[in-house]
Design an enzyme around this catalytic site. Sequence first.
Site, PDB file in Angstrom:
ATOM      1  N   LYS A   1     -23.109   9.141  -3.803  1.00 51.26           N
ATOM      2  CA  LYS A   1     -24.297   8.880  -2.979  1.00 51.26           C
ATOM      3  C   LYS A   1     -24.189   9.514  -1.609  1.00 51.26           C
ATOM      4  CE  LYS A   1     -24.974   4.844  -0.998  1.00 51.26           C
ATOM      5  NZ  LYS A   1     -25.304   3.423  -0.720  1.00 51.26           N
ATOM      6  N   HIS A   2     -22.973   9.821  -1.165  1.00 53.06           N
ATOM      7  CA  HIS A   2     -22.767  10.355   0.181  1.00 53.06           C
ATOM      8  C   HIS A   2     -22.942  11.874   0.239  1.00 53.06           C
ATOM      9  CE1 HIS A   2     -21.508   6.537   1.962  1.00 53.06           C
ATOM     10  NE2 HIS A   2     -21.058   6.281   0.748  1.00 53.06           N
TER      11      HIS A   2
ATOM     12  N   ASP B   1     -16.351  14.905   6.585  1.00 49.59           N
ATOM     13  CA  ASP B   1     -17.414  15.040   5.594  1.00 49.59           C
ATOM     14  C   ASP B   1     -17.750  16.505   5.345  1.00 49.59           C
ATOM     15  OD1 ASP B   1     -19.474  13.115   4.223  1.00 49.59           O
ATOM     16  OD2 ASP B   1     -20.648  14.846   4.915  1.00 49.59           O
TER      17      ASP B   1
ATOM     18  N   ARG C   1      -4.995  -3.781  -7.110  1.00 48.18           N
ATOM     19  CA  ARG C   1      -4.333  -2.571  -7.603  1.00 48.18           C
ATOM     20  C   ARG C   1      -2.889  -2.894  -7.999  1.00 48.18           C
ATOM     21  NH1 ARG C   1      -6.962   1.715  -3.169  1.00 48.18           N
ATOM     22  NH2 ARG C   1      -9.118   1.040  -3.540  1.00 48.18           N
TER      23      ARG C   1
ATOM     24  N   ASP D   1     -16.361  10.456  -7.115  1.00 47.65           N
ATOM     25  CA  ASP D   1     -16.260   9.446  -6.069  1.00 47.65           C
ATOM     26  C   ASP D   1     -17.340   9.651  -5.002  1.00 47.65           C
ATOM     27  OD1 ASP D   1     -14.586   7.248  -4.950  1.00 47.65           O
ATOM     28  OD2 ASP D   1     -14.322   8.670  -3.301  1.00 47.65           O
TER      29      ASP D   1
ATOM     30  N   ASP E   1     -12.432  -1.156  -6.351  1.00 50.99           N
ATOM     31  CA  ASP E   1     -13.196  -1.418  -5.137  1.00 50.99           C
ATOM     32  C   ASP E   1     -13.779  -2.827  -5.071  1.00 50.99           C
ATOM     33  OD1 ASP E   1     -12.810   1.127  -4.064  1.00 50.99           O
ATOM     34  OD2 ASP E   1     -14.424   1.955  -5.269  1.00 50.99           O
TER      35      ASP E   1
ATOM     36  N   GLU F   1     -20.257   7.736  -8.685  1.00 47.46           N
ATOM     37  CA  GLU F   1     -20.189   6.419  -8.073  1.00 47.46           C
ATOM     38  C   GLU F   1     -21.297   6.329  -7.025  1.00 47.46           C
ATOM     39  OE1 GLU F   1     -17.204   3.625  -5.423  1.00 47.46           O
ATOM     40  OE2 GLU F   1     -17.371   5.777  -5.076  1.00 47.46           O
TER      41      GLU F   1
ATOM     42  N   TRP G   1      -7.346  10.243  -0.869  1.00 47.00           N
ATOM     43  CA  TRP G   1      -7.252  10.883   0.445  1.00 47.00           C
ATOM     44  C   TRP G   1      -6.949  12.362   0.254  1.00 47.00           C
ATOM     45  CZ3 TRP G   1      -3.756   6.909   3.501  1.00 47.00           C
ATOM     46  CH2 TRP G   1      -4.508   5.761   3.765  1.00 47.00           C
TER      47      TRP G   1
ATOM     48  N   GLN H   1       0.816  -1.219   0.000  1.00 45.14           N
ATOM     49  CA  GLN H   1       0.000   0.000   0.000  1.00 45.14           C
ATOM     50  C   GLN H   1       0.852   1.272   0.000  1.00 45.14           C
ATOM     51  OE1 GLN H   1      -2.353  -1.610   3.509  1.00 45.14           O
ATOM     52  NE2 GLN H   1      -4.043  -0.766   2.319  1.00 45.14           N
TER      53      GLN H   1
ATOM     54  N   ASN I   1     -16.960  14.636  -1.691  1.00 41.35           N
ATOM     55  CA  ASN I   1     -17.672  14.373  -0.436  1.00 41.35           C
ATOM     56  C   ASN I   1     -16.838  14.658   0.808  1.00 41.35           C
ATOM     57  OD1 ASN I   1     -19.795  12.912   1.288  1.00 41.35           O
ATOM     58  ND2 ASN I   1     -17.960  11.693   1.682  1.00 41.35           N
TER      59      ASN I   1
END
Length: 551
Positions: A244-245, A210, A379, A241, A332, A265, A123, A69, A160
């Site tokens: 929906k949030h 958020d 990935r 990205d 994802d 997304e 991020w 990672q 978001n």
Amino acid sequence: MFASLSLLASNLRPTPASLFVVSLLASGLRPVLAATADQWRTRSIYQIITDRFALEPGAVVPECNPGDQTWCGGTWNRQGLSSIRQNLDYIENAGFTAIWISPVAENYKGPRTPYGDPYHGYWPADVSQLNDKFGTADDLKALSAEVHRRGMCQVDIVVNNVMSTSLTPDYSTYMLKDQSYYHPYCSIDWSNLTSEQQCWLGDTVVPLPDLNTENADVASRYSDWISDLVQTYSVDGLRIDAAKHVKKEFWPGFAKSAGVFCMGEVFDPAVVYDSNVADYQGDDALDSVLNYPLYYALVAAFGIPGPQNMSALTTILSQSKTGLGNFLENQDVPRWHNLSVDSQSLYNAMTFTFLSDGIPIVYYGQEQGFSGNADPYNREPLWPSNYTNTTAYQYMTTLNQLRNFLVNTTDWATENVDVITSNDRAIAFQKGKIVTILTNIGSPAQNFTTIAFKSPWNAGAVTIDVIQCRQFVVASGGYLEVEYTKGGTAVVLAESTFLANSGLCSTAIDALHGSTSSQIIAQSSALSGKSAAVEAALLIPLLLLTFSLGW
């Protein structure tokens, strides 16, 4: 979550063999109009993780273990480092007319977290700045210009949230620096949409504060930011990205400021277009969303082992909207090869994503048979594959060539899918002048498995399967039958005369045009007393024998 996408900013359709040169965009000037939703429907997209796609020729190959990672060195265009720009031939040669790259905004800078480094781009810190790990503003502009020269453009965004390493972030590190611009911390209740839209993604180890997008100042600042990003880097489409949030009322104003096609997304594991998915596409939301319901239906229908539930696929087709983003893999979800052990399951499912309604999206490495499980193992770096011209790469090249031909010569992109017939082992559907027959039986031969159907063509018509360049003659009553005596290969049929200028199956078509129509009609008439299913099965080998003897 995943990120970015792209499109040709031209009112022209792509040619079947090449991509348009957009000199206006390559020169850095903006067109009067960005590409429309209708134009996006004609595109096929290749998705890239910037850090994992390419190394400069001759570069020392770094070790890149996805489980670590961390950074592996991919960039937009930086001299002496891995570069997308230097490896665009691999994408263009496969026929893709758009690319999608990782988010370009500045990401977290600080000590390594328990979840690694932000090599993926999701991020965000100060979104008004670029991610200097991927290059400079000039590098991104150079990539954009080269992509446009080939007919492709890109970008991905995260709206978001931002990223933090504690529940008490240093808000001064973000574009919006006042705490009042963010929702107070709360843990998400995944059964409550309001909670999903106001509480923080992530967890207490790497929380994602958020944004309060209901705040007018936040909405205004983000509208200014996206307008500037689109114009500065000649962006033609956005992949958003975690759409929906954010309350959907935020998106129309944001999309208007962007002035380009916006695909969101909207993750939902249900095999149904419920309100969580369908509500985010439309005049009161976004132009498009990623087709997660279709993804789960494809896994259910074609995955081996799996339930092989073909009815899930027909249900989705009856519910779906147009212009959705079709995919089999992304960063994802597990790689298809991790879910299904059979190569024919990939080819059949992939054919559906290209030739049904929607915009096909291929996640880098799908064509190389990558098999990583979910994040971070899906990935993988692409360069160890040496960009091999695999069977899967050739397969998607054929699908792209056919699809580009269709959108360039017909109204295929806006025509709807019509299911001709289906059973628990196969499905046949028509879109425009193409009939596609798919099966979930896999690679082993199945002598007992067939699918017979009434085609849109008249008896005696000769069709070509563009996948294997086989010739199928239509029986009386317009019937055709597909047998699986050599395994469950996909079949994609079009009349031979229609394909004559497509560049597909040229040898088979040339051989066919060397035969006279009277010979073909005579063959059909000789079998007129047989049942439609038997007649179709006999006509195919008879015609092939005819050509093999040179008649």
